[in-house]
Scaffold this motif. Structure first.
Motif, PDB file in Angstrom:
ATOM      1  N   GLU A   1      25.186  35.238 -68.763  1.00  0.00           N
ATOM      2  CA  GLU A   1      25.355  34.194 -67.748  1.00  0.00           C
ATOM      3  C   GLU A   1      24.482  32.982 -68.051  1.00  0.00           C
ATOM      4  O   GLU A   1      24.929  31.835 -67.923  1.00  0.00           O
ATOM      5  CB  GLU A   1      25.022  34.768 -66.372  1.00  0.00           C
TER       6      GLU A   1
ATOM      7  N   ILE B   1      26.045  31.041 -70.996  1.00  0.00           N
ATOM      8  CA  ILE B   1      27.192  30.225 -70.614  1.00  0.00           C
ATOM      9  C   ILE B   1      26.741  28.999 -69.832  1.00  0.00           C
ATOM     10  O   ILE B   1      27.290  27.898 -69.995  1.00  0.00           O
ATOM     11  CB  ILE B   1      28.189  31.074 -69.814  1.00  0.00           C
TER      12      ILE B   1
ATOM     13  N   TRP C   1      35.611  26.356 -66.867  1.00  0.00           N
ATOM     14  CA  TRP C   1      35.047  27.706 -66.895  1.00  0.00           C
ATOM     15  C   TRP C   1      35.184  28.302 -65.497  1.00  0.00           C
ATOM     16  O   TRP C   1      34.395  28.015 -64.602  1.00  0.00           O
ATOM     17  CB  TRP C   1      33.580  27.691 -67.315  1.00  0.00           C
TER      18      TRP C   1
ATOM     19  N   ARG D   1      33.505  33.702 -67.110  1.00  0.00           N
ATOM     20  CA  ARG D   1      32.070  33.895 -67.322  1.00  0.00           C
ATOM     21  C   ARG D   1      31.722  35.346 -67.615  1.00  0.00           C
ATOM     22  O   ARG D   1      30.611  35.790 -67.378  1.00  0.00           O
ATOM     23  CB  ARG D   1      31.292  33.402 -66.103  1.00  0.00           C
TER      24      ARG D   1
END
Length: 404
Positions: free
Chosen positions: A179, A182, A196, A201
């Motif tokens: 996480e 990203i 996204w 994710r």
């Protein structure tokens, strides 16, 4: 296009206890029939059959014990105790010895079912010796289903080892950091931030049934395009300082040309299964490879579902080999799972609306006649503790009528 229900139908379920139930029912019917036909020698026949079924494995265990003591006591058992390790490994367990001893006592007390005592002992020894011979020659042995059940129950398959290695050596290390990786990627790529979604994710792990993995996804599907690599994760591992773990972001185009960004990769242990099936010395054919891929998927899914570090950070995608002729099969499978995750994680409760205030004094009758609507609180609200202030107890009032 393969649906998610069809995908679940491919995964083999763990074997149950139906053979034990059928065996117990068959034994109950047979014993009940013998009770009705000839109850006078029932215990003798049962004890004799138990002796035949237990003496054969015991004699075969003694034959294996000779081999283990002469050639393998030091190399395989490292000088461990005879009673605690070698005897159970040869099948000479206490339960088998106890069953044989109890059956012998019952046979002696209930009487021999055959007319002559010597005939019973001849039958016992002959059946036990022939069982030992047939077992040693491989004529009597576990079936493929029994071997598969034992390997799955004791986690002895190749797929179990590969799944645990993939989890402990890779997923458990990188998924908790995914996480943040990203988020850093979206910060450096401002144009890709809105594309996204919630489902994007997660790490999409592709598991093809044929275990044939391509190193470049663009070669398999033109609708999949490499975008960029996420920030490297450097972890000290097995004496290597700053070992690099990385992920690649891809853009997957739908039928309307819209790009959906996600992090996707193949399960690398499947390369081992595929190479093993290509090596003759491994004794690993295509049917065994397919079965091991399915067991790998089921084992990895079970491991990740019970992992607190990896929960809600992954998605396993099982790819069937029935649609290899479709050049857009891979992109369709990825988009289908992305859309499913978006629907599952979408908040079904509408946003809370402001409550109407109570009418004040002096307002018109028309306004006071309107109903007051109290909307329920949203389901996504954090739980709160509700309590009331303690109220004083009411004092007792004397109400006895003395003048009655």
């Amino acid at each position: 296009m393969q649906s998610l229900r069809d995908q679940d139908a491919l995964i083999p379920r763990p074997r149950g206890n139906l053979p034990q139930v059928c065996g117990a029912a068959l034994a109950a019917v047979t014993i009940g029939s013998m009770v009705c036909l000839s109850p006078e020698r029932l215990f003798g026949w049962v004890a004799m059959v138990i002796l035949i079924l237990t003496l054969g494995p015991l004699l075969h265990g003694l034959c294996m014990l000779v081999e283990e003591l002469l050639y393998h006591s030091n190399t395989r058992y490292r000088g461990q105790g005879l009673l605690s390790h070698v005897l159970p490994a040869c099948g000479l367990r206490g339960k088998t010895l106890l069953a044989a001893g109890l059956a012998g006592i019952v046979l002696h007390l209930a009487g021999y079912p055959l007319p002559h005592k010597g005939q019973c002992w001849k039958l016992l020894f002959l059946a036990s010796v022939l069982y030992t011979l047939f077992k040693s020659l491989g004529l009597v042995g576990p079936s493929e289903v029994e071997v598969s059940d034992i390997c799955e129950g004791r986690k002895m398959n190749v797929a179990h080892g590969l799944a645990w290695s993939f989890y402990l050596g890779y997923l458990q290390l990188v998924l908790p950091r995914l996480e943040d990786s990203i988020a850093s990627f979206c910060a450096t790529h401002q144009a890709s931030g809105p594309s996204w979604g919630r489902g994007s994710r997660k790490l999409l792990i592709l598991i093809p049934l044929n275990a044939n993995i391509s190193h470049n996804l663009e070669e398999e599907d033109d609708n999949i395009r490499f975008y960029d690599n996420l920030q490297n994760n450097e972890i000290d591992r097995a004496g290597v300082r700053g070992r690099v773990y990385k992920h690649s972001a891809y853009r997957v185009l739908d039928d309307h040309g819209k790009a959906h960004e996600c992090v996707v990769e193949y399960a690398t242990p499947l390369l081992t299964l595929y190479r093993m099936s290509q090596e003759r010395s491994a004794g690993f054919g295509e049917p065994e490879r397919r079965q091991q891929v399915l067991l790998f998927y089921r084992t990895l899914q079970d491991i990740l579902e019970h992992s607190l570090e990896c929960r809600n950070r992954y998605k396993l995608i099982l790819l069937s080999d029935e649609h290899e002729d479709d050049p857009r099969f891979l992109s369709k499978a990825i988009l289908r799972h992305l859309q499913q995750q978006e629907k599952e994680e979408f908040c079904l409760t509408p946003p809370p609306q402001q409550e109407m205030p109570y009418p004040l004094a002096g307002t018109s009758t028309a306004s006071t006649s309107a109903p007051i609507i109290n909307h329920p609180e949203p389901m996504s609200r954090e739980p709160t503790l509700m309590f009331s202030l303690p109220q004083p107890l009411r004092e007792p009032v004397e109400d006895t009528d003395y003048y009655h």
